[in-house]
Write an enzyme that holds these catalytic residues in place. Structure first.
Site, PDB file in Angstrom:
ATOM      1  N   PRO A 128       0.790  -1.222   0.000  1.00  4.91           N
ATOM      2  CG  PRO A 128      -0.104  -1.102   2.120  1.00  4.91           C
ATOM      3  CD  PRO A 128       0.533  -2.056   1.164  1.00  4.91           C
ATOM      4  CG  ASN A 129      -0.284   4.378   1.260  1.00  8.51           C
ATOM      5  OD1 ASN A 129      -1.221   4.955   0.717  1.00  8.51           O
ATOM      6  ND2 ASN A 129      -0.390   3.822   2.449  1.00  8.51           N
ATOM      7  CG  ASN A 153       8.519  -2.221  -0.117  1.00  3.80           C
ATOM      8  OD1 ASN A 153       8.003  -2.321   1.005  1.00  3.80           O
ATOM      9  ND2 ASN A 153       9.087  -1.107  -0.538  1.00  3.80           N
ATOM     10  CB  ALA A 207       1.784  -0.044   6.114  1.00  6.44           C
ATOM     11  CE1 TYR A 261       9.007   5.275   2.535  1.00  5.89           C
ATOM     12  CE2 TYR A 261       7.610   7.210   2.751  1.00  5.89           C
ATOM     13  CZ  TYR A 261       8.032   5.985   3.212  1.00  5.89           C
ATOM     14  OH  TYR A 261       7.497   5.460   4.358  1.00  5.89           O
ATOM     15  NE  ARG A 309      10.818   5.544   8.120  1.00 10.17           N
ATOM     16  CZ  ARG A 309       9.830   5.461   7.220  1.00 10.17           C
ATOM     17  NH1 ARG A 309       9.862   4.524   6.274  1.00 10.17           N
ATOM     18  NH2 ARG A 309       8.833   6.323   7.246  1.00 10.17           N
ATOM     19  NE  ARG A 360       0.754  12.200  -0.528  1.00  5.38           N
ATOM     20  CZ  ARG A 360       0.476  11.498   0.570  1.00  5.38           C
ATOM     21  NH1 ARG A 360       0.760  11.979   1.760  1.00  5.38           N
ATOM     22  NH2 ARG A 360      -0.064  10.312   0.487  1.00  5.38           N
ATOM     23  CD  GLU A 407      11.346  -7.790   5.012  1.00  4.75           C
ATOM     24  OE1 GLU A 407      11.972  -8.734   5.546  1.00  4.75           O
ATOM     25  OE2 GLU A 407      10.622  -7.009   5.638  1.00  4.75           O
ATOM     26  CG  HIS A 445      11.409  -2.663   3.899  1.00  2.00           C
ATOM     27  ND1 HIS A 445      10.056  -2.539   3.788  1.00  2.00           N
ATOM     28  CD2 HIS A 445      11.639  -3.868   4.473  1.00  2.00           C
ATOM     29  CE1 HIS A 445       9.484  -3.606   4.293  1.00  2.00           C
ATOM     30  NE2 HIS A 445      10.422  -4.439   4.705  1.00  2.00           N
TER      31      HIS A 445
HETATM   32  O1  CA2 Z   1      10.826   1.723   3.239  1.00  2.00           O
HETATM   33  C1  CA2 Z   1       9.947   1.067   2.689  1.00  2.00           C
HETATM   34  O2  CA2 Z   1      10.050   0.622   1.540  1.00  2.00           O
HETATM   35  C2  CA2 Z   1       8.610   0.855   3.416  1.00  2.00           C
HETATM   36  O3  CA2 Z   1       8.149  -0.452   3.079  1.00  2.00           O
HETATM   37  C3  CA2 Z   1       7.659   1.922   2.906  1.00  2.00           C
HETATM   38  C4  CA2 Z   1       6.302   1.886   3.609  1.00  2.00           C
HETATM   39  C5  CA2 Z   1       6.467   1.890   5.117  1.00  2.00           C
HETATM   40  O4  CA2 Z   1       5.206   1.731   5.753  1.00  2.00           O
HETATM   41  C6  CA2 Z   1       7.408   0.783   5.588  1.00  2.00           C
HETATM   42  O5  CA2 Z   1       7.551   0.885   6.988  1.00  2.00           O
HETATM   43  C7  CA2 Z   1       8.755   0.908   4.923  1.00  2.00           C
HETATM   44  C8  CA2 Z   1       5.451   3.105   3.216  1.00  2.00           C
HETATM   45  C9  CA2 Z   1       5.234   3.288   1.750  1.00  2.00           C
HETATM   46  C10 CA2 Z   1       4.519   4.584   1.525  1.00  2.00           C
HETATM   47  O6  CA2 Z   1       5.121   5.247   0.433  1.00  2.00           O
HETATM   48  C11 CA2 Z   1       4.796   6.544   0.205  1.00  2.00           C
HETATM   49  C12 CA2 Z   1       5.544   7.193  -0.741  1.00  2.00           C
HETATM   50  C13 CA2 Z   1       5.304   8.515  -1.030  1.00  2.00           C
HETATM   51  C14 CA2 Z   1       4.295   9.194  -0.386  1.00  2.00           C
HETATM   52  C15 CA2 Z   1       3.534   8.537   0.564  1.00  2.00           C
HETATM   53  C16 CA2 Z   1       3.790   7.214   0.850  1.00  2.00           C
END
Ligand code: CA2
Length: 153
Positions: free
Chosen positions: A11-12, A75, A78, A24, A108, A19, A99, A101
């Site tokens: 997700p996301n 990946n 969340a 990221y 974090r 953003r 896996e 990330h």
């Molecule tokens: O670091 C990673 O790849 C994560 O899997 C990214 C997830 C986070 O919940 C994990 O703890 C670590 C979040 C992805 C959300 O990505 C966004 C990117 C741009 C704007 C908003 C969200």
């Protein structure tokens, strides 16, 4: 026969590049997909790249990957930290799981330090940015070489 690698994104991650660039980066998920397909071509791997915001859809994709794909790179975003359903589906996958990330989840929030995916992953890459996906493909290629043909080290 060309090995097939499934790359799953949770997700996301479809929001990448739009953003929170300070966390990221500026690359979009489409940019990462293009880099993975190109890297896969260099490695002789066929890469299929997918993203879903739905836990159930991710579970279905993992279930359907059994016997079809030779390795799974995931990946779970969340869901990494929450999803026993994805863990249970991954347990039934009978080939290497890697896996990935983008960020270093160990640096974090405390809640990001636990990963259900890690319980079944052969390897984990975190904190290398989008390049982590290419590193995972390199690792998958190495894992798929038969033991008697593998280089040392
Ligand atoms: O670091 C990673 O790849 C994560 O899997 C990214 C997830 C986070 O919940 C994990 O703890 C670590 C979040 C992805 C959300 O990505 C966004 C990117 C741009 C704007 C908003 C969200």
């Amino acid at each position: 026969m060309t090995a097939r690698i499934l790359v799953l994104n949770g997700p996301n991650l479809n929001m990448l590049g739009t953003r929170e660039p300070e966390i990221y980066g500026r690359e979009s998920l489409a940019d990462i997909e293009a880099a993975c397909v190109a890297r896969g071509r260099d490695l002789g791997l066929e890469v299929e790249f997918r993203q879903s915001n739905s836990e159930g859809e991710l579970v279905g994709w993992v279930q359907d990957a059994r016997g079809v794909f030779d390795a799974l790179i995931i990946n779970a975003a969340a869901y990494t930290h929450t999803s026993v359903a994805i863990l249970d589906a991954l347990r039934a996958f009978d080939a290497p799981i890697i896996e990935v990330h983008i960020t270093n989840i160990h640096q974090r929030d405390e809640f990001r330090r636990h990963s259900y995916v890690a319980m079944v992953a052969r390897a984990a890459i975190a904190g290398c940015g989008p390049y982590g996906y290419e590193l995972a493909l390199d690792a998958a290629a190495r894992m798929l070489v038969p033991a008697d043909q593998a280089p040392h080290g």
